[in-house]
Design an enzyme around this catalytic site. Structure first.
Site, PDB file in Angstrom:
ATOM      1  N   THR A  59       0.928  -1.094  -0.156  1.00  0.00           N
ATOM      2  CA  THR A  59       0.055   0.051  -0.024  1.00  0.00           C
ATOM      3  C   THR A  59       0.745   1.240  -0.071  1.00  0.00           C
ATOM      4  O   THR A  59       0.678   2.301  -0.721  1.00  0.00           O
ATOM      5  CB  THR A  59      -0.939  -0.023   1.286  1.00  0.00           C
ATOM      6  OG1 THR A  59      -1.954  -1.238   1.102  1.00  0.00           O
ATOM      7  CG2 THR A  59      -1.921   1.333   1.392  1.00  0.00           C
ATOM      8  N   LYS A  86      -7.901  -1.308  -5.294  1.00  0.00           N
ATOM      9  CA  LYS A  86      -7.722  -2.530  -4.298  1.00  0.00           C
ATOM     10  C   LYS A  86      -8.905  -3.383  -4.712  1.00  0.00           C
ATOM     11  O   LYS A  86      -9.726  -3.366  -3.936  1.00  0.00           O
ATOM     12  CB  LYS A  86      -7.644  -1.925  -2.739  1.00  0.00           C
ATOM     13  CG  LYS A  86      -7.310  -3.229  -1.853  1.00  0.00           C
ATOM     14  CD  LYS A  86      -6.045  -3.590  -1.826  1.00  0.00           C
ATOM     15  CE  LYS A  86      -5.589  -4.640  -0.616  1.00  0.00           C
ATOM     16  NZ  LYS A  86      -4.327  -4.925  -0.664  1.00  0.00           N
TER      17      LYS A  86
END
Length: 227
Positions: free
Chosen positions: A17, A38
């Site tokens: 991330t 995502k």
């Protein structure tokens, strides 16, 4: 022409991330419209999915949540188990369509995988074919950026992951060395070894940060090295 990249890692909790957000900031700094995706998130904290929130914050265009994160599960467990427990099938075609919709709007779309490169996504009792995040990357047809977490054993983990990426017929667009262990020995020698074995330099070497600042780390990403 819109482009996209699939970000994977040598393990879970390896900084995918952070690197995905750093890439978004780096591309945005060059004047591009950017959006993070995502496809599958597992692990809810106080009603939010942190990875999704960070990607949205690093994007400079707003898109519907259903496109950014088609599948979200509350428990921080393997996604195929979370899907099975909630009676959900993770449909790769749904993810593919969402990704195409994002790429139709943004100059650059960064798709962050879940866990490592071979994490199962299908529940074996609900589908006739098993598939994992590597299969998802193949379906999306995006070049892969690998986040290599620097800690003991990382050379082996990185080379095995690269082997899996290449055996799937995917392009390794680049890799980012993310320092997970601030006390790692022979850091420069390790990075040099990997650069030689992979026949390409890292896009960046990120220092250890207890609280990673993706916008600051974006300055350490060299987009000109992307394949």
């Amino acid at each position: 022409m819109p482009v996209g990249f699939f970000v994977t890692g040598t393990d879970t909790g390896i900084g995918k991330t952070t690197v995905s957000c750093a890439l978004l900031h780096a591309f945005a700094a060059e004047g591009h419209t950017v959006v993070g995706m995502k496809p599958v998130a597992a692990g809810c904290e106080n009603g939010i999915w942190p990875d999704v929130e960070h990607l949205q914050a690093a994007s400079n265009i707003r898109m519907p949540q259903a496109l950014i994160n088609p599948y979200a599960f509350e428990e921080p467990i393997a996604p195929h188990i979370a899907a099975q427990q909630t009676g959900v099938d993770i449909n790769p075609q749904t993810i593919q369509q969402a990704c195409q919709n994002l790429m139709a709007v943004a100059d650059v779309t960064i798709v962050e995988g879940v866990g490592g490169f071979k994490v199962p996504l299908s529940a074996s009792d609900t589908v006739t074919r098993r598939y994992d995040t590597g299969d998802l990357a193949s379906l999306l047809g995006l070049p892969v950026i690998l986040v290599a977490g620097i800690r003991l054993g990382w050379l082996n983990h990185t080379l095995l992951t690269v082997q899996a990426i290449q055996s799937g017929g995917l392009t390794l667009a680049g890799w980012v060395a993310n320092t997970m262990d601030p006390a790692i020995l022979q850091l420069e020698a390790n990075i040099q070894t990997l650069a030689e074995w992979l026949d390409c330099p890292p896009l960046g070497v990120l220092p250890y940060q207890a609280q990673p600042d993706a916008q600051q780390l974006a300055r350490r990403i060299d987009l000109s090295r992307l394949r």
